[in-house]
Design a protein around this motif. Structure first.
Motif, PDB file in Angstrom:
ATOM      1  N   GLY A  15       0.431  -1.367   0.139  1.00 18.37           N
ATOM      2  CA  GLY A  15       0.099   0.180  -0.200  1.00 18.37           C
ATOM      3  C   GLY A  15       0.531   1.300  -0.013  1.00 18.37           C
ATOM      4  N   TRP A  16       0.293   2.334  -0.046  1.00 14.87           N
ATOM      5  CA  TRP A  16       0.674   3.240   0.325  1.00 14.87           C
ATOM      6  C   TRP A  16       1.414   4.125   1.589  1.00 14.87           C
ATOM      7  N   SER A  17       2.910   4.021   1.337  1.00 18.29           N
ATOM      8  CA  SER A  17       3.504   4.540   2.638  1.00 18.29           C
ATOM      9  C   SER A  17       4.826   5.475   1.899  1.00 18.29           C
ATOM     10  N   PRO A  18       5.190   6.194   3.562  1.00 20.00           N
ATOM     11  CA  PRO A  18       5.698   7.160   3.492  1.00 20.00           C
ATOM     12  C   PRO A  18       6.986   6.858   3.183  1.00 20.00           C
ATOM     13  N   TYR A  19       8.143   7.622   2.464  1.00 20.37           N
ATOM     14  CA  TYR A  19       9.328   7.333   1.896  1.00 20.37           C
ATOM     15  C   TYR A  19      10.201   8.196   1.995  1.00 20.37           C
ATOM     16  N   LYS A  20      10.540   9.267   1.739  1.00 25.52           N
ATOM     17  CA  LYS A  20      11.438   9.965   2.407  1.00 25.52           C
ATOM     18  C   LYS A  20      11.005  11.427   2.319  1.00 25.52           C
ATOM     19  N   ASN A  21      11.243  12.360   3.399  1.00 31.99           N
ATOM     20  CA  ASN A  21      11.220  14.115   2.957  1.00 31.99           C
ATOM     21  C   ASN A  21      12.715  14.484   1.878  1.00 31.99           C
ATOM     22  N   TYR A  22      12.498  15.666   1.575  1.00 31.87           N
ATOM     23  CA  TYR A  22      12.578  16.145   0.168  1.00 31.87           C
ATOM     24  C   TYR A  22      13.150  17.834   0.440  1.00 31.87           C
ATOM     25  N   ALA A  23      13.862  18.794  -0.066  1.00 29.70           N
ATOM     26  CA  ALA A  23      13.783  20.144   0.220  1.00 29.70           C
ATOM     27  C   ALA A  23      13.266  21.039  -0.603  1.00 29.70           C
ATOM     28  N   GLU A  37      13.308  11.613  -7.561  1.00 36.34           N
ATOM     29  CA  GLU A  37      13.193  10.425  -7.098  1.00 36.34           C
ATOM     30  C   GLU A  37      12.870   9.310  -6.889  1.00 36.34           C
ATOM     31  N   GLY A  38      11.481   9.552  -7.078  1.00 36.31           N
ATOM     32  CA  GLY A  38       9.742   8.942  -7.338  1.00 36.31           C
ATOM     33  C   GLY A  38       9.692   8.376  -8.768  1.00 36.31           C
ATOM     34  N   GLY A  39      10.449   8.977  -9.636  1.00 38.33           N
ATOM     35  CA  GLY A  39      10.576   8.980 -10.926  1.00 38.33           C
ATOM     36  C   GLY A  39      11.453   7.720 -10.720  1.00 38.33           C
ATOM     37  N   GLU A  40      12.970   7.704 -10.633  1.00 38.15           N
ATOM     38  CA  GLU A  40      13.651   7.223 -10.760  1.00 38.15           C
ATOM     39  C   GLU A  40      13.304   5.463 -10.048  1.00 38.15           C
ATOM     40  N   TYR A  49       9.288  19.753   4.249  1.00 42.45           N
ATOM     41  CA  TYR A  49       9.754  19.393   3.401  1.00 42.45           C
ATOM     42  C   TYR A  49       9.093  18.935   2.573  1.00 42.45           C
ATOM     43  N   TRP A  50       8.956  18.441   1.622  1.00 39.47           N
ATOM     44  CA  TRP A  50       8.121  17.946   1.113  1.00 39.47           C
ATOM     45  C   TRP A  50       8.248  16.228   0.460  1.00 39.47           C
ATOM     46  N   LEU A  51       7.214  15.716   1.378  1.00 35.02           N
ATOM     47  CA  LEU A  51       6.663  14.387   1.456  1.00 35.02           C
ATOM     48  C   LEU A  51       6.755  13.403   0.278  1.00 35.02           C
TER      49      LEU A  51
END
Length: 87
Positions: free
Chosen positions: A43-51, A59-62, A80-82
């Motif tokens: 399912g959906w889960s938080p991965y990482k924060n970005y400036a 990162e999501g595209g990669e 940040y952007w999550l």
């Protein structure tokens, strides 16, 4: 003497029943935990924060192109952007 044998036999049967039942419960519990982890991972889960939003999208595209995830989403999670991923 007969009473002692009957009592000993019933004690052994109770012990065997409880041991077998305990083994079943341990196995069932392990299988349930495995199933829960599988459902949580799918399912959906938080991965990482970005400036920046651009870094989050990159990162999501990669991850998506590498086949690691099925979808991603960048959302504002102050300051940040999550990056949230769907596995």
């Amino acid at each position: 003497m007969r009473r002692r044998l009957t009592q000993a036999a019933s004690t052994l049967l109770a012990t065997a029943f409880l041991t077998a039942g305990g083994a079943f419960l341990v196995t069932a519990s392990a299988q349930a935990e495995s199933t829960r982890q599988t459902h949580a991972a799918a399912g959906w889960s938080p991965y990482k924060n970005y400036a920046t939003y651009a870094a989050c999208q990159r990162e999501g595209g990669e991850l998506l192109n590498a086949g690691i995830i099925k979808d991603y989403e960048c959302s504002w999670d102050s300051p940040y952007w999550l990056l949230s991923v769907y596995r």
